[in-house]
Motif scaffolding. Structure first.
Motif, PDB file in Angstrom:
ATOM      1  N   UNK A  39       0.861  -1.229  -0.039  1.00  0.00           N
ATOM      2  CA  UNK A  39      -0.152  -0.079  -0.013  1.00  0.00           C
ATOM      3  C   UNK A  39       0.771   1.260   0.145  1.00  0.00           C
ATOM      4  N   UNK A  40       2.188   1.308   0.670  1.00  0.00           N
ATOM      5  CA  UNK A  40       2.704   2.348   0.914  1.00  0.00           C
ATOM      6  C   UNK A  40       3.789   2.674  -0.379  1.00  0.00           C
ATOM      7  N   UNK A  41       4.278   1.365  -0.977  1.00  0.00           N
ATOM      8  CA  UNK A  41       5.526   1.839  -1.771  1.00  0.00           C
ATOM      9  C   UNK A  41       4.946   0.956  -3.311  1.00  0.00           C
ATOM     10  N   UNK A  42       4.191  -0.206  -3.354  1.00  0.00           N
ATOM     11  CA  UNK A  42       4.022  -0.559  -4.434  1.00  0.00           C
ATOM     12  C   UNK A  42       3.003  -0.241  -5.306  1.00  0.00           C
ATOM     13  N   UNK A  43       2.459   0.972  -5.207  1.00  0.00           N
ATOM     14  CA  UNK A  43       1.587   1.707  -5.971  1.00  0.00           C
ATOM     15  C   UNK A  43       1.777   2.965  -6.537  1.00  0.00           C
ATOM     16  N   UNK A  44       1.404   3.383  -7.621  1.00  0.00           N
ATOM     17  CA  UNK A  44       1.629   4.744  -8.198  1.00  0.00           C
ATOM     18  C   UNK A  44       1.158   5.779  -6.903  1.00  0.00           C
ATOM     19  N   UNK A  45       0.243   5.576  -6.426  1.00  0.00           N
ATOM     20  CA  UNK A  45      -0.308   6.600  -5.691  1.00  0.00           C
ATOM     21  C   UNK A  45      -0.260   5.819  -4.120  1.00  0.00           C
ATOM     22  N   UNK A  46       0.489   6.110  -3.312  1.00  0.00           N
ATOM     23  CA  UNK A  46       0.568   5.404  -2.044  1.00  0.00           C
ATOM     24  C   UNK A  46      -0.879   5.767  -1.226  1.00  0.00           C
ATOM     25  N   UNK A  47      -1.222   4.473  -0.594  1.00  0.00           N
ATOM     26  CA  UNK A  47      -2.414   4.575   0.471  1.00  0.00           C
ATOM     27  C   UNK A  47      -1.875   4.447   1.789  1.00  0.00           C
ATOM     28  N   UNK A  51      -6.926   2.826   9.630  1.00  0.00           N
ATOM     29  CA  UNK A  51      -7.459   2.011  10.590  1.00  0.00           C
ATOM     30  C   UNK A  51      -7.523   0.548  10.533  1.00  0.00           C
ATOM     31  N   UNK A  52      -5.962   0.323  10.524  1.00  0.00           N
ATOM     32  CA  UNK A  52      -5.538  -1.103  10.509  1.00  0.00           C
ATOM     33  C   UNK A  52      -5.435  -1.737  11.983  1.00  0.00           C
ATOM     34  N   UNK A  53      -6.396  -2.594  12.244  1.00  0.00           N
ATOM     35  CA  UNK A  53      -6.601  -3.194  13.632  1.00  0.00           C
ATOM     36  C   UNK A  53      -7.137  -4.719  13.299  1.00  0.00           C
ATOM     37  N   UNK A  54      -6.869  -5.555  14.377  1.00  0.00           N
ATOM     38  CA  UNK A  54      -7.333  -6.967  14.133  1.00  0.00           C
ATOM     39  C   UNK A  54      -8.562  -7.310  13.344  1.00  0.00           C
ATOM     40  N   UNK A  55      -9.547  -6.464  13.611  1.00  0.00           N
ATOM     41  CA  UNK A  55     -10.741  -6.691  13.123  1.00  0.00           C
ATOM     42  C   UNK A  55     -10.911  -6.341  11.667  1.00  0.00           C
ATOM     43  N   UNK A  56     -10.033  -5.485  11.085  1.00  0.00           N
ATOM     44  CA  UNK A  56     -10.044  -5.041   9.719  1.00  0.00           C
ATOM     45  C   UNK A  56      -9.190  -6.089   8.793  1.00  0.00           C
ATOM     46  N   UNK A  57      -8.238  -7.078   9.594  1.00  0.00           N
ATOM     47  CA  UNK A  57      -7.490  -7.937   8.816  1.00  0.00           C
ATOM     48  C   UNK A  57      -8.198  -9.364   8.746  1.00  0.00           C
ATOM     49  N   UNK A  58      -8.475  -9.503   7.637  1.00  0.00           N
ATOM     50  CA  UNK A  58      -9.344 -10.776   7.353  1.00  0.00           C
ATOM     51  C   UNK A  58      -8.544 -12.085   6.828  1.00  0.00           C
ATOM     52  N   UNK A  59      -8.795 -13.312   7.222  1.00  0.00           N
ATOM     53  CA  UNK A  59      -8.122 -14.536   6.919  1.00  0.00           C
ATOM     54  C   UNK A  59      -8.773 -15.314   6.118  1.00  0.00           C
ATOM     55  N   UNK A  60      -8.185 -15.684   4.810  1.00  0.00           N
ATOM     56  CA  UNK A  60      -8.845 -16.621   3.855  1.00  0.00           C
ATOM     57  C   UNK A  60      -8.930 -17.724   4.265  1.00  0.00           C
ATOM     58  N   UNK A  61      -9.296 -18.833   3.438  1.00  0.00           N
ATOM     59  CA  UNK A  61      -9.264 -20.145   3.446  1.00  0.00           C
ATOM     60  C   UNK A  61      -7.996 -20.944   3.918  1.00  0.00           C
ATOM     61  N   UNK A  62      -7.050 -20.174   3.404  1.00  0.00           N
ATOM     62  CA  UNK A  62      -5.488 -20.826   3.708  1.00  0.00           C
ATOM     63  C   UNK A  62      -4.684 -20.039   4.708  1.00  0.00           C
ATOM     64  N   UNK A  63      -5.611 -19.294   5.481  1.00  0.00           N
ATOM     65  CA  UNK A  63      -5.139 -18.325   6.735  1.00  0.00           C
ATOM     66  C   UNK A  63      -4.123 -17.164   6.230  1.00  0.00           C
ATOM     67  N   UNK A  65      -3.433 -13.585   5.588  1.00  0.00           N
ATOM     68  CA  UNK A  65      -4.388 -12.268   5.782  1.00  0.00           C
ATOM     69  C   UNK A  65      -4.463 -11.509   4.465  1.00  0.00           C
ATOM     70  N   UNK A  66      -5.528 -10.723   4.623  1.00  0.00           N
ATOM     71  CA  UNK A  66      -5.854  -9.474   3.657  1.00  0.00           C
ATOM     72  C   UNK A  66      -6.441  -8.550   4.247  1.00  0.00           C
ATOM     73  N   UNK A  67      -6.167  -7.375   4.092  1.00  0.00           N
ATOM     74  CA  UNK A  67      -6.597  -6.215   4.396  1.00  0.00           C
ATOM     75  C   UNK A  67      -7.959  -5.838   4.119  1.00  0.00           C
ATOM     76  N   UNK A  68      -8.801  -5.348   4.853  1.00  0.00           N
ATOM     77  CA  UNK A  68     -10.166  -4.786   4.466  1.00  0.00           C
ATOM     78  C   UNK A  68     -10.433  -3.527   5.118  1.00  0.00           C
ATOM     79  N   UNK A  69     -11.525  -2.856   4.830  1.00  0.00           N
ATOM     80  CA  UNK A  69     -12.226  -1.769   5.446  1.00  0.00           C
ATOM     81  C   UNK A  69     -11.411  -0.606   5.184  1.00  0.00           C
ATOM     82  N   UNK A  70     -11.461  -0.035   3.805  1.00  0.00           N
ATOM     83  CA  UNK A  70     -10.443   1.012   3.350  1.00  0.00           C
ATOM     84  C   UNK A  70     -11.572   2.421   3.734  1.00  0.00           C
ATOM     85  N   UNK A  71     -12.368   2.308   4.495  1.00  0.00           N
ATOM     86  CA  UNK A  71     -13.163   3.553   4.816  1.00  0.00           C
ATOM     87  C   UNK A  71     -12.409   4.965   5.190  1.00  0.00           C
TER      88      UNK A  71
END
Length: 89
Positions: A39-47, A51-63, A65-71
């Protein structure tokens, strides 16, 4: 996400019957670091998530982690220009 959020897995609020072991926790921490680096370095426009917290970090079927809730996320086009200008000096 099939395994809910990191918050649910850390505090056993999900369907998961056991806590994350040390290796799973380490892998999730690595996923968080990679996501922030992208998010900070891999995009043309840094993001910045803002609001990064454990409840906004989701776990897929392989465990994985995926960042969610970009509100509250902020775009910083000027940050890329600053980094580029410093690297050229």
């Amino acid at each position: 996400m099939p395994n809910g959020s990191l918050d649910e897995s850390l505090h056993l609020k999900s369907k998961r019957k056991k806590q994350l072991n040390l290796l799973e926790r380490l892998n999730v921490a690595i996923d968080v670091a990679r996501a922030l680096e992208y998010l900070h370095h891999g995009l043309n426009t840094p993001i910045v998530h803002c609001d990064l917290k454990p409840s906004n970090f989701l776990l897929n079927h392989e465990m994985t982690g995926v960042v969610g809730d970009f509100g509250l996320a902020k775009l910083f086009p000027e940050a890329k220009a600053i980094v580029i200008s410093r690297s050229l000096s």
